[in-house]
Design a protein around this motif. Structure first.
Motif, mmCIF file in Angstrom:
data_model
loop_
_atom_site.group_PDB
_atom_site.id
_atom_site.type_symbol
_atom_site.label_atom_id
_atom_site.label_comp_id
_atom_site.label_asym_id
_atom_site.label_seq_id
_atom_site.Cartn_x
_atom_site.Cartn_y
_atom_site.Cartn_z
ATOM 1 N N ALA A 1 30.493 37.798 46.424
ATOM 2 C CA ALA A 1 30.413 38.081 45.162
ATOM 3 C C ALA A 1 31.435 39.286 44.890
ATOM 4 C CB ALA A 1 29.207 38.634 44.548
ATOM 5 N N TRP A 2 31.478 40.284 46.034
ATOM 6 C CA TRP A 2 32.353 41.423 45.887
ATOM 7 C C TRP A 2 33.795 40.867 46.112
ATOM 8 C CZ3 TRP A 2 35.873 42.877 49.888
ATOM 9 C CH2 TRP A 2 36.449 44.099 49.721
ATOM 10 N N ARG A 3 34.196 39.724 46.954
ATOM 11 C CA ARG A 3 35.426 39.164 47.085
ATOM 12 C C ARG A 3 35.838 38.604 45.637
ATOM 13 N NH1 ARG A 3 33.396 37.576 52.175
ATOM 14 N NH2 ARG A 3 32.860 35.584 51.154
ATOM 15 N N SER A 4 34.922 38.110 44.978
ATOM 16 C CA SER A 4 35.451 37.507 43.743
ATOM 17 C C SER A 4 35.654 38.539 42.705
ATOM 18 C CB SER A 4 34.080 36.832 43.207
ATOM 19 O OG SER A 4 34.637 36.353 42.028
ATOM 20 N N ALA A 5 34.783 39.778 42.668
ATOM 21 C CA ALA A 5 35.173 40.916 41.849
ATOM 22 C C ALA A 5 36.490 41.515 42.167
ATOM 23 C CB ALA A 5 33.943 41.861 42.017
#
Length: 233
Positions: free
Chosen positions: A184-188
């Motif tokens: 989720a952090w990489r996507s954000a």
């Protein structure tokens, strides 16, 4: 003399009517001059830079996508914290019950049907732990199939084995939560980077004006395919 006087007197009403008409027209003109005049609104000019408008529309969509990705990342962080708390509780319970089984149980002859009762206890306790999501469905299936489980053990020993399995399940859930949080952090971060690039391109398109519209359209088609547009995020 009399005829001249009569002619003058007969012309007075006509002259008065004419003067009254002139005064009335002057009054109407003065009133009209004092009334506020309606200002004609200028016709909206057509957008001379459709490429910039298109990029700004993509900026709005990318901003919404970035907001969603950040919210998902924050939610995944909360899931990591909850998973770690559940693991710590499972670890404490497993240690406490393991300490209770440190002393060996007294060996005695088992009563008829006692093994069946022990098996029922194991199945019932495992089912309850699975219902509260302390055990996975796979672990429950192993219990019922007796894969790695001895249904003839004393309930105290079965309790220790069950809570050890709970600790293992909670640890695996924590690892999955951490992996989901990192994704989720990489996507954000990717969504935020896309938003920054589009904002910079929108500002540059407005500064360049319509002169370089053809080159801008070529750049847009090369940089953003249909699958990569922020709207698809």
């Amino acid at each position: 003399m009399d005829s001249a006087l009569q002619s003058f007197l007969s012309a007075v009403p006509q002259a008065a009517a004419i003067w009254l008409t002139i005064l009335l027209l002057l009054a109407v003109a003065v009133v009209c001059a004092r009334l506020p005049r309606a200002t004609a609104l200028p016709a909206p000019e057509p957008d001379e830079n459709p490429y910039a408008a298109e990029v700004e529309s993509a900026v709005a969509e990318a901003s919404a996508a970035a907001g969603r990705r950040r919210a998902e990342w924050l939610e995944s962080q909360q899931a990591v914290d909850a998973a770690w708390t559940a693991y710590e509780q499972a670890e404490a319970d497993a240690r406490r019950i393991a300490a209770a089984t440190a002393y060996p149980l007294m060996s005695r002859r088992r009563k008829p049907g006692e093994n069946v009762d022990r098996q029922r206890y194991l199945h019932r306790a495992a089912t309850e732990l699975c219902r509260t999501q302390d055990l996975s469905i796979g672990q429950l299936n192993d219990v019922y199939a007796h894969r790695g489980w001895n249904p003839r053990l004393h309930p105290v020993q079965q309790e220790a084995a069950l809570h050890a399995a709970v600790r293992e399940h909670r640890l695996e859930a924590y690892r999955k939560a951490v992996a989901a949080e990192q994704a989720a952090w990489r996507s954000a971060e990717a969504a935020a980077e896309t938003l920054r690039d589009l904002r910079a391109e929108a500002a540059a398109a407005r500064l360049r004006g319509p002169a370089s519209q053809a080159a801008d359209q070529q750049w847009w088609s090369e940089q953003w395919t249909g699958a990569e547009l922020p709207a698809a995020a």
